[in-house]
Design a protein around this motif. Structure first.
Motif, mmCIF file in Angstrom:
data_model
loop_
_atom_site.group_PDB
_atom_site.id
_atom_site.type_symbol
_atom_site.label_atom_id
_atom_site.label_comp_id
_atom_site.label_asym_id
_atom_site.label_seq_id
_atom_site.Cartn_x
_atom_site.Cartn_y
_atom_site.Cartn_z
ATOM 1 N N TYR A 33 0.822 -1.211 0.000
ATOM 2 C CA TYR A 33 0.000 0.000 0.000
ATOM 3 C C TYR A 33 0.855 1.259 0.000
ATOM 4 N N PHE A 34 1.822 1.321 0.917
ATOM 5 C CA PHE A 34 2.644 2.526 1.012
ATOM 6 C C PHE A 34 3.504 2.730 -0.230
ATOM 7 N N ARG A 35 3.950 1.645 -0.857
ATOM 8 C CA ARG A 35 4.723 1.789 -2.096
ATOM 9 C C ARG A 35 3.851 2.376 -3.203
ATOM 10 N N VAL A 36 2.634 1.854 -3.348
ATOM 11 C CA VAL A 36 1.716 2.377 -4.371
ATOM 12 C C VAL A 36 1.394 3.841 -4.085
ATOM 13 N N LYS A 37 1.362 4.177 -2.820
ATOM 14 C CA LYS A 37 1.072 5.561 -2.424
ATOM 15 C C LYS A 37 2.253 6.490 -2.705
ATOM 16 N N GLY A 38 3.410 5.881 -3.032
ATOM 17 C CA GLY A 38 4.576 6.685 -3.373
ATOM 18 C C GLY A 38 5.531 6.944 -2.230
ATOM 19 N N GLU A 39 5.346 6.231 -1.094
ATOM 20 C CA GLU A 39 6.215 6.447 0.061
ATOM 21 C C GLU A 39 7.493 5.609 -0.059
ATOM 22 N N ASN A 40 8.496 5.993 0.690
ATOM 23 C CA ASN A 40 9.773 5.279 0.725
ATOM 24 C C ASN A 40 9.672 4.183 1.782
ATOM 25 N N VAL A 41 9.701 2.912 1.346
ATOM 26 C CA VAL A 41 9.412 1.783 2.231
ATOM 27 C C VAL A 41 10.634 0.875 2.362
ATOM 28 N N LEU A 42 10.894 0.420 3.594
ATOM 29 C CA LEU A 42 11.856 -0.646 3.832
ATOM 30 C C LEU A 42 11.128 -1.733 4.624
ATOM 31 N N TYR A 43 10.970 -2.905 3.993
ATOM 32 C CA TYR A 43 10.217 -4.028 4.567
ATOM 33 C C TYR A 43 11.184 -5.193 4.753
ATOM 34 N N VAL A 44 11.428 -5.579 6.000
ATOM 35 C CA VAL A 44 12.488 -6.553 6.285
ATOM 36 C C VAL A 44 11.978 -7.714 7.141
ATOM 37 N N SER A 45 12.681 -8.814 7.016
ATOM 38 C CA SER A 45 12.451 -9.962 7.883
ATOM 39 C C SER A 45 13.564 -10.971 7.638
ATOM 40 N N GLY A 46 13.401 -12.149 8.205
ATOM 41 C CA GLY A 46 14.381 -13.195 8.008
ATOM 42 C C GLY A 46 14.021 -14.421 8.827
ATOM 43 N N SER A 47 14.835 -15.438 8.721
ATOM 44 C CA SER A 47 14.618 -16.688 9.452
ATOM 45 C C SER A 47 15.403 -16.670 10.755
ATOM 46 N N ASP A 48 14.747 -17.057 11.841
ATOM 47 C CA ASP A 48 15.392 -17.156 13.148
ATOM 48 C C ASP A 48 16.092 -18.515 13.206
ATOM 49 N N CYS A 49 17.405 -18.502 13.069
ATOM 50 C CA CYS A 49 18.168 -19.742 12.869
ATOM 51 C C CYS A 49 18.950 -20.207 14.090
ATOM 52 N N ASP A 81 7.987 -16.036 -1.331
ATOM 53 C CA ASP A 81 7.998 -15.575 -2.727
ATOM 54 C C ASP A 81 6.714 -15.987 -3.437
ATOM 55 N N LYS A 82 6.317 -17.227 -3.237
ATOM 56 C CA LYS A 82 5.116 -17.757 -3.901
ATOM 57 C C LYS A 82 3.862 -17.019 -3.419
ATOM 58 N N LEU A 83 3.845 -16.660 -2.140
ATOM 59 C CA LEU A 83 2.697 -15.944 -1.575
ATOM 60 C C LEU A 83 2.708 -14.452 -1.909
ATOM 61 N N GLY A 84 3.782 -14.002 -2.582
ATOM 62 C CA GLY A 84 3.838 -12.609 -3.015
ATOM 63 C C GLY A 84 4.366 -11.646 -1.977
ATOM 64 N N PHE A 85 4.993 -12.143 -0.902
ATOM 65 C CA PHE A 85 5.561 -11.236 0.097
ATOM 66 C C PHE A 85 6.677 -10.414 -0.554
ATOM 67 N N SER A 86 6.599 -9.110 -0.381
ATOM 68 C CA SER A 86 7.474 -8.195 -1.127
ATOM 69 C C SER A 86 8.583 -7.628 -0.244
ATOM 70 N N TYR A 87 9.245 -8.505 0.513
ATOM 71 C CA TYR A 87 10.345 -8.046 1.365
ATOM 72 C C TYR A 87 11.415 -7.341 0.532
ATOM 73 N N ASP A 88 11.967 -6.268 1.079
ATOM 74 C CA ASP A 88 13.133 -5.635 0.456
ATOM 75 C C ASP A 88 14.386 -6.441 0.747
ATOM 76 N N ILE A 89 14.378 -7.123 1.897
ATOM 77 C CA ILE A 89 15.457 -8.055 2.212
ATOM 78 C C ILE A 89 14.902 -9.088 3.176
ATOM 79 N N TYR A 90 15.221 -10.359 2.906
ATOM 80 C CA TYR A 90 14.856 -11.455 3.806
ATOM 81 C C TYR A 90 16.149 -12.198 4.123
ATOM 82 N N SER A 91 16.595 -12.122 5.363
ATOM 83 C CA SER A 91 17.899 -12.644 5.736
ATOM 84 C C SER A 91 17.764 -13.786 6.735
#
Length: 541
Positions: A33-49, A81-91
């Motif tokens: 939503y925020f990307r379509v709105k034109g905002e600067n977005v950083l969306y992050v996550s990762g695996s707890d290993c 990826d298959k579900l369309g999650f649009s992470y900027d980085i997934y670590s």
């Protein structure tokens, strides 16, 4: 405007199930939503290993912890990826960059006198000849008398120490552990009580009610200092002299991932990570309710301790998802596994159901009957029907061209209102209400189609007929645009068919005379036989 979104880091010790996705999907909707709105977005996550669950699994399967984390981290990435999650980085937390950053943070906290040494009693299993990490201990929760592990009770969300449990047992061998004295490093969490209170008071209207109540409960009880070192077989080495044989407790390791992965993203993309960690940025944290205190109390305290004074602005904390009326149990295979369903069902059908059935304010129930009914009755019967009947009519009577028409004032007004209302609801984390508003509008356009009866006016009043189809096409392209954060795959299809490549959160028009692209069925009908087939899998191995 800058938006930071941190999605909770799933444990890389087993496959994702529907409860995980229901809790995490709001993060992707908000980011899109925020990307379509034109905002600067950083969306992050990762695996707890790191941590005990991975060590337990590795021991059971007689493999190294790294083999377990590799397997599930790669599986998680594929599923997201298959579900369309649009992470900027997934670590991942066993990434060398993350390890180094966490060790640097531990050193800074230690040098700032926010970490100190303390002798404590700890449980030791004589049969396994090892000190037991919290998750290696099971027993009765002192607060609610449910079975709990040594770090937290899932039933009542109480954060625990293993020694607080009654009727303690070693999870590895089942024997009763003994108590021994051992030195550990502690974080002065109590020092940050006022800061956490201030943040809660400032942000409570942007937190879900479970986050407010849960955080207030801990604050009213008084924050207690917490051990940051543990005798763990798998984790990040403590970088303090005399403690090199111990590991960083996983609750420190995982929550610091939001900061460390932001730095990694900045380094890899030659961008400034710091701008997403200042007070001009709005920070969203998206997770299940069992993770609330780690995000509202522990994370901001750790950040403040190293001089990063960016506390959470919005807490999007979901309740639990049950399955067919019973609590999800992975050990009993009473679960719907994400790797399975993403190969069998339309991704937007899954996303839609997780949103309209989202556990935003209370626990919800996933039932296969309801999933089929939502797909057939709403996605296909309401939305797909409007798209199909309009495009088929335009193809048959207007040679697939968008006809000349005059925009209906009420339809235009409703669309403008929708962008404002849906946007506000998404920003406040009310996704269920926002998508329901869009579907109310779809129903109104279906009613408009029926009431203007183009199948009659095509023979009696061609101008009126063209007007109906034009207005329906305008409505459809805006519906697809409004649904883009929620249902990205079907929205992209519809916009492509109508020659719209605009990514903006405002009214879209259609070009009169342009040719509608080759289209197909937006959503397939699901056979009710699926219900019995899927129910038959539950509880089986």
């Amino acid at each position: 405007m800058r938006i930071f979104i941190g999605g909770a880091w799933p444990y890389a010790n087993g496959s994702l199930h529907i409860g995980h996705i229901a809790a995490l999907l709001p993060g992707d909707v908000i980011a899109r939503y925020f990307r379509v709105k034109g905002e600067n977005v950083l969306y992050v996550s990762g695996s707890d290993c790191h941590g005990t669950p991975i060590s337990i699994r590795a021991k059971k399967e007689n493999v190294s912890p790294r083999e377990i984390t590799d397997k599930y981290h790669n599986e998680f990435k594929y599923c997201f990826d298959k579900l369309g999650f649009s992470y900027d980085i997934y670590s991942r937390t066993d990434d060398e960059y993350h390890k180094k950053e966490v060790q640097d943070i531990i050193r800074i906290l230690y040098n700032n006198d926010l970490i100190y040494e303390k002798e404590v009693e700890q449980l030791f299993c004589e049969k396994c000849t090892q000190f037991l990490a919290d998750r290696f201990v099971e027993g009765i929760c002192p607060a609610c008398k449910s079975m709990a592990r040594g770090d937290q009770c899932d039933a009542c969300s109480t954060i625990l120490e293993p020694l607080e449990l009654e009727d303690r047992k070693c999870k590895l061998c089942g024997s009763e552990p003994v108590v021994k004295n051992v030195k550990q490093l502690f974080f002065r969490l109590s020092k940050f009580e006022k800061e956490v209170w201030d943040d809660l008071d400032k942000s409570r209207r942007n937190w879900r009610i479970n986050a407010v109540n849960n955080t207030e409960r801990y604050l009213n009880e008084g924050l207690q200092d917490r051990a940051i070192s543990r005798e763990l077989p798998w984790g990040i080495d403590i970088p303090i002299k005399g403690y090199e044989d111990k590991k960083v407790y996983v609750w420190v390791d995982a929550v610091l991932g939001y900061l460390t992965v932001s730095k990694k993203w900045g380094a890899e993309n030659n961008k400034s990570w710091k701008e997403f960690w200042d007070n001009k940025t709005t920070a969203y944290y998206v997770h299940g309710k069992d993770n609330i205190p780690f995000h509202t109390i522990i994370l901001p305290s750790l950040l403040s301790g190293v001089g990063v004074n960016k506390f959470p602005d919005n807490i999007v904390s979901s309740e639990y998802v049950n399955l067919e009326g019973k609590k999800i149990s992975t050990s009993n295979n009473w679960a719907v596994w994400i790797p399975d369903i993403i190969e069998k069902y339309n991704i937007d059908s899954l996303r839609y159901f997780f949103i309209v059935n989202g556990p935003e304010k209370r626990d919800t129930d996933f039932s296969w009957r309801e999933f089929i009914n939502k797909n057939n009755g709403e996605l296909l019967g309401v939305y797909g029907n409007l798209v199909n009947r309009t495009l088929v009519f335009a193809k048959k009577y207007f040679n697939s061209e968008i006809p000349i028409g005059e925009l209906n004032y009420n339809i235009r007004t409703d669309i403008d209102i929708l962008y404002n209302e849906v946007g506000s609801l998404i920003e406040s984390g009310n996704l269920k209400a926002s998508i329901e508003k869009i579907f109310d509008f779809i129903r109104s356009i279906n009613k408009y189609f029926d009431e203007t009866a183009p199948w009659i006016t095509v023979n009696t009043d061609k101008t009126q007929c063209a007007n109906t189809i034009y207005n329906c096409l305008v409505a459809i392209v805006n519906i697809a645009n409004l649904l883009q954060p929620f249902l990205p795959f079907s929205s992209a299809k519809v916009k492509y068919w109508l020659n719209s490549d605009s990514d903006t959160w405002e009214y879209l028009d259609v070009k009169i005379g342009s040719v509608i692209g080759k289209f197909d069925i937006l959503f397939e009908r699901l056979d009710k036989k699926i219900i019995e087939e899927e129910l038959g899998k539950l509880g089986r191995y």
